[in-house]
Design a protein around this motif. Structure first.
Motif, mmCIF file in Angstrom:
data_model
loop_
_atom_site.group_PDB
_atom_site.id
_atom_site.type_symbol
_atom_site.label_atom_id
_atom_site.label_comp_id
_atom_site.label_asym_id
_atom_site.label_seq_id
_atom_site.Cartn_x
_atom_site.Cartn_y
_atom_site.Cartn_z
ATOM 1 N N MET A 37 22.606 8.574 18.055
ATOM 2 C CA MET A 37 22.681 9.494 16.928
ATOM 3 C C MET A 37 22.347 10.882 17.453
ATOM 4 O O MET A 37 21.213 11.159 17.838
ATOM 5 C CB MET A 37 21.712 9.094 15.810
ATOM 6 N N LEU A 38 23.339 11.746 17.480
ATOM 7 C CA LEU A 38 23.181 13.104 17.990
ATOM 8 C C LEU A 38 22.950 14.044 16.815
ATOM 9 O O LEU A 38 23.821 14.222 15.970
ATOM 10 C CB LEU A 38 24.425 13.524 18.779
ATOM 11 N N GLN A 39 21.764 14.637 16.766
ATOM 12 C CA GLN A 39 21.419 15.488 15.643
ATOM 13 C C GLN A 39 21.044 16.892 16.115
ATOM 14 O O GLN A 39 20.416 17.067 17.149
ATOM 15 C CB GLN A 39 20.250 14.885 14.861
ATOM 16 N N ARG A 40 21.430 17.862 15.327
ATOM 17 C CA ARG A 40 21.046 19.233 15.612
ATOM 18 C C ARG A 40 19.612 19.487 15.144
ATOM 19 O O ARG A 40 18.847 20.193 15.788
ATOM 20 C CB ARG A 40 22.006 20.193 14.899
ATOM 21 N N THR A 41 19.256 18.881 14.001
ATOM 22 C CA THR A 41 17.931 19.014 13.414
ATOM 23 C C THR A 41 17.474 17.646 12.926
ATOM 24 O O THR A 41 18.269 16.929 12.301
ATOM 25 C CB THR A 41 17.956 19.995 12.223
ATOM 26 N N PRO A 42 16.219 17.249 13.162
ATOM 27 C CA PRO A 42 15.741 15.946 12.674
ATOM 28 C C PRO A 42 15.708 15.879 11.156
ATOM 29 O O PRO A 42 15.677 16.903 10.468
ATOM 30 C CB PRO A 42 14.318 15.861 13.259
ATOM 31 N N SER A 43 15.710 14.665 10.649
ATOM 32 C CA SER A 43 15.532 14.396 9.219
ATOM 33 C C SER A 43 14.290 13.536 9.026
ATOM 34 O O SER A 43 13.848 12.845 9.952
ATOM 35 C CB SER A 43 16.743 13.658 8.640
ATOM 36 N N TYR A 44 13.735 13.575 7.843
ATOM 37 C CA TYR A 44 12.664 12.635 7.497
ATOM 38 C C TYR A 44 13.305 11.289 7.182
ATOM 39 O O TYR A 44 14.202 11.197 6.345
ATOM 40 C CB TYR A 44 11.877 13.121 6.278
ATOM 41 N N ILE A 45 12.851 10.248 7.867
ATOM 42 C CA ILE A 45 13.386 8.897 7.670
ATOM 43 C C ILE A 45 12.231 7.949 7.425
ATOM 44 O O ILE A 45 11.278 7.918 8.205
ATOM 45 C CB ILE A 45 14.205 8.442 8.890
ATOM 46 N N MET A 46 12.308 7.196 6.348
ATOM 47 C CA MET A 46 11.238 6.252 6.010
ATOM 48 C C MET A 46 11.796 4.837 5.889
ATOM 49 O O MET A 46 12.857 4.626 5.288
ATOM 50 C CB MET A 46 10.593 6.644 4.685
ATOM 51 N N PRO A 47 11.105 3.845 6.468
ATOM 52 C CA PRO A 47 11.516 2.452 6.263
ATOM 53 C C PRO A 47 11.207 2.017 4.836
ATOM 54 O O PRO A 47 10.136 2.301 4.302
ATOM 55 C CB PRO A 47 10.651 1.688 7.275
ATOM 56 N N VAL A 48 12.173 1.372 4.208
ATOM 57 C CA VAL A 48 12.011 0.902 2.830
ATOM 58 C C VAL A 48 12.424 -0.560 2.773
ATOM 59 O O VAL A 48 13.491 -0.932 3.270
ATOM 60 C CB VAL A 48 12.876 1.724 1.854
ATOM 61 N N SER A 49 11.578 -1.379 2.176
ATOM 62 C CA SER A 49 11.862 -2.810 2.105
ATOM 63 C C SER A 49 13.071 -3.089 1.221
ATOM 64 O O SER A 49 13.235 -2.492 0.155
ATOM 65 C CB SER A 49 10.649 -3.567 1.558
ATOM 66 N N LYS A 50 13.940 -3.973 1.681
ATOM 67 C CA LYS A 50 15.084 -4.384 0.864
ATOM 68 C C LYS A 50 14.639 -5.264 -0.306
ATOM 69 O O LYS A 50 15.324 -5.360 -1.318
ATOM 70 C CB LYS A 50 16.078 -5.169 1.720
ATOM 71 N N ASN A 51 13.503 -5.922 -0.163
ATOM 72 C CA ASN A 51 13.028 -6.878 -1.151
ATOM 73 C C ASN A 51 11.948 -6.233 -2.013
ATOM 74 O O ASN A 51 10.849 -5.939 -1.532
ATOM 75 C CB ASN A 51 12.479 -8.128 -0.446
ATOM 76 N N ASP A 52 12.239 -5.994 -3.290
ATOM 77 C CA ASP A 52 11.272 -5.423 -4.225
ATOM 78 C C ASP A 52 10.480 -6.561 -4.853
ATOM 79 O O ASP A 52 10.917 -7.194 -5.828
ATOM 80 C CB ASP A 52 12.001 -4.612 -5.296
ATOM 81 N N VAL A 53 9.305 -6.840 -4.298
ATOM 82 C CA VAL A 53 8.503 -7.987 -4.728
ATOM 83 C C VAL A 53 8.094 -7.858 -6.189
ATOM 84 O O VAL A 53 8.152 -8.825 -6.960
ATOM 85 C CB VAL A 53 7.253 -8.126 -3.833
#
Length: 269
Positions: free
Chosen positions: A102-118
């Protein structure tokens, strides 16, 4: 919809439409006209000018025009961009590609999010689908509102928290600040979600990598960066955004005078 014309004398819209299935055209009139066409031009993705693009011997694809027969298995892939589309493509392609960058000019905020909403699943199980879904929706709205409010009120604390989460997801000694620390505060632009941290898993497994740099030129075998580094590629995906388009691109006139909405800037996908 092909065009819409407003008449002040009649206080009515005249709308010309074409049926998608038969091509038959007809005219409608109305007092109120609502255009729910969205704000993107879906038949044309935004691609900036890349020096030397014509020299590249591989395949260049924009996600908006993805060919059904594209085979990236065992190939080197470079995804240009750092928005939601790029963040989604990287882990999806890393499963079969030789390597994805992934070639980016500027970073982004990336957060892991669970697929399973308990919580949502428990509410539906205990209260039934209808009531459980309604409460889960309220919970999700409140949760998103809290995250947004926290990020806007305490941007430094939010930045530190996101960095801490990213560092835990990435390999030991990974340059987090270079590739995952944007120059802007959280929610100055939208945050990207990585379902179950799939992007981070691909990086940890060595199937994918993130490079923060600018493109100097395309070469026959990849992309040369301003730093002098060259990324070899068989497939380049330009996840560089979409063109914004008002009113679905239909022609609008008011009392015979054409209305031309301002041309907005393209958005990052």
């Amino acid at each position: 919809m092909l065009s819409a014309s407003w008449s002040s004398d009649r206080a009515r819209w005249t709308v010309r439409v074409e049926r998608a299935d038969t091509g038959e055209r007809t005219t409608l009139t109305c007092s109120w006209l609502f255009c729910a066409s969205g704000y993107y031009r879906y038949d044309q993705g935004f691609t900036p000018h890349f020096e030397g693009r014509e020299r590249f011997r591989g395949t260049i694809v924009h996600p908006q025009h993805w060919p059904e027969d594209l085979d990236h298995a065992g190939k080197r892939v470079v995804v240009i961009g750092s928005g939601a589309t790029a963040v989604t493509l990287l882990p999806a392609m890393a499963g079969t590609a030789a390597h994805v960058t992934m070639l980016q000019r500027t970073p982004s905020y990336i957060m892991p999010v669970s697929k399973n909403d308990v919580i949502a699943n428990a509410l539906k199980k205990c209260l039934g689908q209808e009531r459980g879904h309604a409460l889960a929706r309220r919970k999700n709205i409140a949760q998103q509102r809290f995250v947004w409010s926290f990020c806007r009120r305490y941007p430094k604390a939010a930045r530190r928290f996101i960095r801490w989460v990213n560092a835990r997801q990435l390999p030991e000694g990974y340059p987090v600040d270079e590739h995952f620390n944007p120059p802007y505060d959280p929610w100055d632009q939208r945050l990207c979600a990585a379902p179950d941290g799939d992007l981070f898993k691909a990086v940890r497994a060595g199937k994918a990598s993130v490079v923060t740099d600018r493109i100097a030129t395309f070469t026959e075998d990849g992309v040369r960066l301003e730093s002098g580094r060259e990324l070899g590629a068989d497939v380049v995906v330009t996840a560089t955004g979409l063109n914004v388009q008002a009113f679905g691109g239909i022609r609008i006139t008011v009392d015979g005078e054409e209305v031309r909405p301002p041309t907005p800037s393209p958005t990052r996908a």
